[in-house]
Write an enzyme that holds these catalytic residues in place. Structure first.
Site, mmCIF file in Angstrom:
data_model
loop_
_atom_site.group_PDB
_atom_site.id
_atom_site.type_symbol
_atom_site.label_atom_id
_atom_site.label_comp_id
_atom_site.label_asym_id
_atom_site.label_seq_id
_atom_site.Cartn_x
_atom_site.Cartn_y
_atom_site.Cartn_z
ATOM 1 N N HIS A 172 0.687 -1.571 0.120
ATOM 2 C CA HIS A 172 0.508 0.223 -0.148
ATOM 3 C C HIS A 172 0.794 1.947 -0.517
ATOM 4 C CE1 HIS A 172 -3.745 -2.175 1.854
ATOM 5 N NE2 HIS A 172 -3.505 -2.748 0.581
ATOM 6 N N GLU B 230 1.140 3.126 2.039
ATOM 7 C CA GLU B 230 1.368 4.388 3.096
ATOM 8 C C GLU B 230 3.108 3.460 3.942
ATOM 9 O OE1 GLU B 230 -1.208 3.990 2.392
ATOM 10 O OE2 GLU B 230 -2.694 4.363 4.221
ATOM 11 N N CYS C 208 -5.898 1.893 5.782
ATOM 12 C CA CYS C 208 -6.483 0.417 6.435
ATOM 13 C C CYS C 208 -5.808 0.114 7.373
ATOM 14 C CB CYS C 208 -5.920 -0.920 5.474
ATOM 15 S SG CYS C 208 -4.975 -1.089 5.848
ATOM 16 N N CYS D 91 -1.986 -0.920 7.561
ATOM 17 C CA CYS D 91 -1.451 1.014 7.207
ATOM 18 C C CYS D 91 -1.412 1.400 8.892
ATOM 19 C CB CYS D 91 -1.770 1.865 6.086
ATOM 20 S SG CYS D 91 -1.260 1.060 4.848
#
Lengths: 152, 152
Positions: B55, B57, B85, B88
């Site tokens: 992801h 992040e 999420c 993260c």
């Protein structure tokens, strides 16, 4: 009668001991495929890599995804010496791992049976089969010994 | 009167657009240090890397840790186009980021104001300052357009 830990947990314990020898918190993880073949193994490397995400589970998931050429680890099992934190538990859900096996519980930083309880709320996209307490005493002793030695 | 998004959010939106152009879910993240200097920028790369943890992040946190030579990103701000999420959000806590700025809310997969609410339970080790809704409409439109185009 005490059964020996599974082959996967024995390898996860090896990875945890290797992490301790590198000065990292001794947690180790392995991922096996549906046939029981080990496709990834890793220990913590947060200090070495200057990477707060380099927990054993995340490193193993990344290695297994690369090995399988897929971001979904369908049919696979992740075996880890310690209850995963919320970050790792959510990564296990994102990877769609079939099964999570872990050793010691982590009431302070765990995110499966403690804290965020990632798999236990309605929004969770995926819930792996869960087996906990495998080789629990050995997994916990590794951590206890590591932190006791650092306090000396 | 509508204010333009911050420089950091403008760069995060650029990273999100670049992700969309690669066929990845358009989310972008940047990390700035205490002086406001951008030290890392990333967009989603889960498909390209066969990595469910890739992801925006997490990639930005890993890059910032490497840039600073530290697993703790003290004084830093993570700016991301979408509510992180649970994975993260927990990584943001592990990295000890000072501040989290995000654009659109994610009621389905978010882990800050939805779902696991990583920073909102007693066990959380760290709570960043939180600013949400920055350039919200633009961040959300990127995602909406991306998924609409894929349904065609």
């Amino acid at each position: 009668m005490v059964f020996p830990p599974s082959k996967a947990m024995a390898l996860a314990l090896d990875a945890a001991r290797a992490a301790a020898a590198r000065g990292e918190v001794p947690v180790g993880a392995v991922i096996s495929d549906a046939a029981g073949q080990i496709i990834a193994a890793a220990g913590n490397r947060t200090r070495e890599l200057h990477d707060p995400t380099a927990h054993a589970e995340l490193l193993a998931i990344r290695a297994a995804g690369a090995a399988l050429g897929s971001e979904r680890l369908i049919g696979c099992t992740l075996t880890v010496t310690l209850e995963p934190c919320a970050m790792c538990a959510a990564a296990i859900a994102a990877a769609r791992l079939d099964r999570l096996v872990y050793g010691a519980a982590d009431p302070k930083s765990g995110g499966v049976e403690a804290g965020a309880r990632i798999f236990s709320h309605a929004q969770t996209h995926h819930r792996p089969e869960l087996i906990s307490g495998v080789a629990e005493a050995e997994c916990a002793a590794l951590l206890k010994d590591f932190f006791a030695a650092r306090r000396d």
